[in-house]
Design a protein around this motif. Sequence first.
Motif, PDB file in Angstrom:
ATOM      1  N   CYS A  98       0.838  -1.234   0.082  1.00  0.00           N
ATOM      2  CA  CYS A  98      -0.196  -0.353  -0.077  1.00  0.00           C
ATOM      3  C   CYS A  98       0.846   0.997  -0.397  1.00  0.00           C
ATOM      4  CB  CYS A  98      -1.055  -0.020   1.391  1.00  0.00           C
ATOM      5  SG  CYS A  98      -1.845   1.300   1.251  1.00  0.00           S
ATOM      6  N   CYS A 111      -5.603   0.967   1.991  1.00  0.00           N
ATOM      7  CA  CYS A 111      -5.764   0.025   0.861  1.00  0.00           C
ATOM      8  C   CYS A 111      -6.884  -1.097   1.174  1.00  0.00           C
ATOM      9  CB  CYS A 111      -3.927   0.199   0.308  1.00  0.00           C
ATOM     10  SG  CYS A 111      -3.363   1.713  -0.661  1.00  0.00           S
ATOM     11  N   GLU A 113     -10.487  -1.204   1.096  1.00  0.00           N
ATOM     12  CA  GLU A 113     -12.194  -0.895   1.057  1.00  0.00           C
ATOM     13  C   GLU A 113     -12.713  -0.899   1.921  1.00  0.00           C
ATOM     14  OE1 GLU A 113     -14.750  -0.420  -2.696  1.00  0.00           O
ATOM     15  OE2 GLU A 113     -12.791  -2.119  -2.893  1.00  0.00           O
ATOM     16  N   VAL A 116     -10.903   1.887   4.416  1.00  0.00           N
ATOM     17  CA  VAL A 116     -11.616   3.000   4.155  1.00  0.00           C
ATOM     18  C   VAL A 116     -12.878   2.944   4.057  1.00  0.00           C
ATOM     19  CG1 VAL A 116     -11.284   4.585   1.867  1.00  0.00           C
ATOM     20  CG2 VAL A 116      -9.981   3.062   2.591  1.00  0.00           C
ATOM     21  N   THR A 117     -13.934   2.438   3.466  1.00  0.00           N
ATOM     22  CA  THR A 117     -15.616   2.586   3.233  1.00  0.00           C
ATOM     23  C   THR A 117     -15.803   3.226   4.752  1.00  0.00           C
ATOM     24  OG1 THR A 117     -16.213   0.694   2.993  1.00  0.00           O
ATOM     25  CG2 THR A 117     -16.000   2.209   1.047  1.00  0.00           C
ATOM     26  N   TYR A 122     -14.046   6.668   0.333  1.00  0.00           N
ATOM     27  CA  TYR A 122     -14.080   5.748  -0.750  1.00  0.00           C
ATOM     28  C   TYR A 122     -13.278   5.857  -2.076  1.00  0.00           C
ATOM     29  CZ  TYR A 122     -13.560  10.803  -3.394  1.00  0.00           C
ATOM     30  OH  TYR A 122     -12.883  11.125  -3.698  1.00  0.00           O
ATOM     31  N   SER A 123     -13.151   4.913  -2.648  1.00  0.00           N
ATOM     32  CA  SER A 123     -12.618   4.324  -3.905  1.00  0.00           C
ATOM     33  C   SER A 123     -13.198   4.332  -5.360  1.00  0.00           C
ATOM     34  CB  SER A 123     -12.973   2.677  -3.638  1.00  0.00           C
ATOM     35  OG  SER A 123     -14.292   2.097  -4.040  1.00  0.00           O
ATOM     36  N   LEU A 128      -7.955   4.673  -3.316  1.00  0.00           N
ATOM     37  CA  LEU A 128      -9.017   4.880  -2.200  1.00  0.00           C
ATOM     38  C   LEU A 128      -8.179   5.963  -0.876  1.00  0.00           C
ATOM     39  CD1 LEU A 128      -7.601   1.542  -2.400  1.00  0.00           C
ATOM     40  CD2 LEU A 128     -10.129   1.409  -1.209  1.00  0.00           C
ATOM     41  N   SER A 139      -4.809   9.881  -0.963  1.00  0.00           N
ATOM     42  CA  SER A 139      -4.737   8.644  -2.006  1.00  0.00           C
ATOM     43  C   SER A 139      -3.785   8.131  -1.532  1.00  0.00           C
ATOM     44  CB  SER A 139      -4.848   9.323  -3.100  1.00  0.00           C
ATOM     45  OG  SER A 139      -3.814   9.576  -3.297  1.00  0.00           O
ATOM     46  N   ARG A 141      -2.924   3.598  -3.155  1.00  0.00           N
ATOM     47  CA  ARG A 141      -3.232   2.526  -3.921  1.00  0.00           C
ATOM     48  C   ARG A 141      -2.531   1.224  -3.558  1.00  0.00           C
ATOM     49  NH1 ARG A 141      -1.069   4.836  -9.418  1.00  0.00           N
ATOM     50  NH2 ARG A 141       0.905   5.946  -8.901  1.00  0.00           N
ATOM     51  N   SER A 184      -9.589  -5.647  -5.080  1.00  0.00           N
ATOM     52  CA  SER A 184      -9.536  -5.128  -4.055  1.00  0.00           C
ATOM     53  C   SER A 184      -9.809  -3.262  -4.758  1.00  0.00           C
ATOM     54  CB  SER A 184     -10.305  -5.374  -2.832  1.00  0.00           C
ATOM     55  OG  SER A 184      -9.997  -4.165  -1.869  1.00  0.00           O
ATOM     56  N   GLY A 185      -8.879  -2.601  -4.724  1.00  0.00           N
ATOM     57  CA  GLY A 185      -8.163  -1.553  -4.592  1.00  0.00           C
ATOM     58  C   GLY A 185      -7.206  -1.467  -6.210  1.00  0.00           C
TER      59      GLY A 185
END
Length: 199
Positions: A98, A111, A113, A116-117, A122-123, A128, A139, A141, A184-185
Motif C-alpha cells: 500500500c 488500501c 476498501e 476506508v469506507t 471511498y474508492s 482509495l 489517496s 493505492r 480490491s483496490g
Amino acid sequence: MTQDNSTGDQPPPEPPARGSMRFQDSNTQPRQPSLAEQRARQQALAQEERDEELARQADAKSATRRKILIGSGVTVGLVGLVATYYTVAKTENVTAVCTDSNGVVQNDDDCDETYVTSHGGYSSGGFLFLPIPGGGYNSYRYNYGGSGAVGQRVTGGTYDAPSSRANVNTKSGKSVQRGGFGISGKSSGSGGSGKSGGS
C-alpha cells in the motif's frame, strides 16, 4: 480284254486337315508324375505357404506399428495439452504494497476498501480516498511486486494490476485478490485527488 481297276484298290486315306485336333481316348490313364515332378510340386506348395506366412507376419507388424504410432501420437497430444493447460492455468503469487500518492509505503489498512469506507472514505478508479481531519482526502493505492518499509518510498514493482489468475497478498498476509476472483483496490493509473500524506 479290259481290266476293271475299281474293285481291288482302295485310295489312300487323306491326311488330317491342318489345324485339326485329335482327342484322346477316354479309356487312356493319365501318366503318373515322376518323382522329380512330385518333389518340385511339394517344394512349390511349401514355398507358397512360407510366402503366405511371411505376408501375414508383415501385415501383423504393420498393424502393430500403426497402433503404436497412433498411441504415441495420442500420448504426445495429451501431454502437450496438459502442459499447455498448466502453463496457462499456472497461478502467480504477487505481493501488494500500500502506497500513498507520492509512492511512500503506508499501512495495509489504508488500501483496504472495507476499512476506508468504514472511516468515511471511498474508492474510485483504483484509488482509495481517506478523509483528512480539517478537510480534504489522502489517496492510496497498491503497488504490485514492490518492497519497502512503512514511511519509505516503494522500490520496484508496478501500479498495473496483475492478471486475474494471480494471487495477490499483502506482506501482513491479507488477501487482495485470489486467482480468478475480483480485486480490491485495483489500480488504473497514477495520481489522484487530495493531499498526500500518511494516515
